[in-house]
Design a protein around this motif. Sequence first.
Motif, mmCIF file in Angstrom:
data_model
loop_
_atom_site.group_PDB
_atom_site.id
_atom_site.type_symbol
_atom_site.label_atom_id
_atom_site.label_comp_id
_atom_site.label_asym_id
_atom_site.label_seq_id
_atom_site.Cartn_x
_atom_site.Cartn_y
_atom_site.Cartn_z
ATOM 1 N N UNK A 142 0.872 -1.174 0.000
ATOM 2 C CA UNK A 142 0.000 0.000 0.000
ATOM 3 C C UNK A 142 0.912 1.226 0.000
ATOM 4 N N UNK A 143 0.962 1.971 -1.088
ATOM 5 C CA UNK A 143 1.820 3.162 -1.087
ATOM 6 C C UNK A 143 1.395 4.149 -0.005
ATOM 7 N N UNK A 144 2.396 4.668 0.708
ATOM 8 C CA UNK A 144 2.082 5.637 1.765
ATOM 9 C C UNK A 144 1.879 7.044 1.238
ATOM 10 N N UNK A 145 2.447 7.312 0.049
ATOM 11 C CA UNK A 145 2.332 8.634 -0.562
ATOM 12 C C UNK A 145 2.334 8.443 -2.087
ATOM 13 N N UNK A 146 1.365 9.043 -2.747
ATOM 14 C CA UNK A 146 1.295 8.941 -4.212
ATOM 15 C C UNK A 146 0.996 10.315 -4.797
ATOM 16 N N UNK A 147 1.475 10.526 -6.011
ATOM 17 C CA UNK A 147 1.268 11.798 -6.699
ATOM 18 C C UNK A 147 0.744 11.531 -8.104
ATOM 19 N N UNK A 148 -0.426 12.066 -8.396
ATOM 20 C CA UNK A 148 -0.991 11.952 -9.728
ATOM 21 C C UNK A 148 -0.604 13.151 -10.578
ATOM 22 N N UNK A 149 -0.391 12.891 -11.875
ATOM 23 C CA UNK A 149 0.042 13.949 -12.786
ATOM 24 C C UNK A 149 -0.935 14.027 -13.950
ATOM 25 N N UNK A 150 -1.431 15.226 -14.212
ATOM 26 C CA UNK A 150 -2.344 15.427 -15.334
ATOM 27 C C UNK A 150 -2.184 16.848 -15.858
ATOM 28 N N UNK A 151 -2.660 17.057 -17.071
ATOM 29 C CA UNK A 151 -2.558 18.399 -17.647
ATOM 30 C C UNK A 151 -3.826 18.743 -18.404
ATOM 31 N N UNK A 152 -4.054 20.036 -18.545
ATOM 32 C CA UNK A 152 -5.166 20.555 -19.340
ATOM 33 C C UNK A 152 -4.570 21.427 -20.441
ATOM 34 N N UNK A 153 -4.865 21.088 -21.695
ATOM 35 C CA UNK A 153 -4.466 21.936 -22.816
ATOM 36 C C UNK A 153 -5.471 23.079 -22.918
ATOM 37 N N UNK A 154 -4.960 24.294 -22.862
ATOM 38 C CA UNK A 154 -5.808 25.483 -22.803
ATOM 39 C C UNK A 154 -5.998 26.103 -24.178
ATOM 40 N N UNK A 155 -7.138 26.752 -24.355
ATOM 41 C CA UNK A 155 -7.457 27.421 -25.621
ATOM 42 C C UNK A 155 -7.912 28.843 -25.312
ATOM 43 N N UNK A 156 -7.903 29.728 -26.320
ATOM 44 C CA UNK A 156 -8.436 31.078 -26.085
ATOM 45 C C UNK A 156 -9.892 30.990 -25.634
#
Length: 508
Positions: free
Chosen positions: A366-380
Amino acid sequence: MDPKLGRMASSLLALLLLLEGGMFSSSPPPPHSGLLERLFQHIDLHQDEFVQTLKEWVAIESDSIQPVPHFRQELFRMMTMAADKLRGLGARVDSVDLGSQQLPDGQSLPIPPILLAELGNDPRKPTVCFYGHLDVQPAQQEDGWRTDPYTLTEVDGKLYGRGATDNKGPVLAWIHAVRAFGDLEQDLPVNIKFILEGMEEAGSVALEELVEREKDRFFSSVDYIVISDNLWISQKKPALTYGTRGNSYFMVEVKCRDQDFHSGTFGGILNEPMADLVALLGSLVDSSGHILVPGIYDQVSPLTEEEKRLYEAIDLDLEEYRNNSQVEKFLFDTKEEILMHLWRYPSLSIHGIEGAFDEAGAKTVIPGRVTGKFSIRLVPHMNVSVVEKQVTQHLEAIFSKRNSSNQMAVSMPIGLHPWIANINDTQYLAAKRAIRTVFGIEPDMIQDGSTIPIAKIFQDIIQKSVMMLPLGAVDDGEHSQNEKINRWNYIEGIKLFAAFFLEIAKLH
């Protein structure tokens, strides 16, 4: 195809396009037609020499990603070779020392210089500045290259080699176009400036600061900025790019403690960080690609009728595009919907989880610490700060509903705004005319779903027209194995730049 046959075909195509454009017809020839004809013939005659120069540049392993002394030395060698080539044009070249780069492991490596070059300062002429980069992504033959990535190899008219299309080929095409005028003892119709860097693939270290510092000096006389660091959306039809998406990159950490747990000892008696994180990531986007963050679409600019017509005119074979992508089915069924969701609507992508067990085999941790990574491509006209606030509030609300005893933290280490240009700007009109002259057709007017920060940097700091004028075909494979540029694209691209100089001089 035999290289000689390819060169004959290129020359014949150029001649047919000249005939189609009326240069040998009985109707009055367009301005500069005689000069254009001589420029195009000169470029065709010297194309083997131009390919040889590209071969010499590709041979330099100017990898900016791997922070080791060998590649840094190669980067410096690449910038020196480019400076010599620019001086050979008669340009005044300033090699700007940028100091050193401190790496996370504590070592320090020198940053390759940025080249600022200028040729001509006639106040009666427009000044066009070309931006390019000479560094490349890592490449090894064992990664799946059919040829040595640092030996330019021609197969059936395709020039394979790392950096061939991204971005050494386009940089050399601009240089060769400038040189063609000098070889024919013709006065350049424009003043030319270059800004060439060697760290674009690694985030353009120190570039923005230099542009800010030089805005009232080197860039003070610049009227137009041209970037050729992207691709067409077709294999054969040229394009003009007038927009790129921005990018907000997020990291969400869920922590119980710094050590992992054994699931037999602790499973069932605590809130597991991975379960919290999976719920958080699952709350961001649905199965149709719709972003679930409240308010995220409020700032997206409305679709106009003019824009609809641009999408309808774009030459894209959807079935071919799907097959080339090796995807069984896209989320959308029409060309227009696919392109709009690539370019003018935001998208959210989940990239990975740090701290989780990801190796082969079974491990009951069971991981004691986890980090999720995601991004949003932005538009005008989405704003980075507003998006950061919306995403943070959404994740906090989802986490609160779980009543977890863990700690959550959200950060946005990267926030880049989208870029959009006015397609009715003088240089876009000039580029369209040049494309019609060289290729005999109207270009696709496209945007790019990725993020190219330098366009927005130039637009914001220098506040002059910025245009992306790609040379490479959609299948050139930038950043991937077997990167190439077609000989035809490379040579016709030189002609395109030469024609552009004449057109921008007429319209300015």
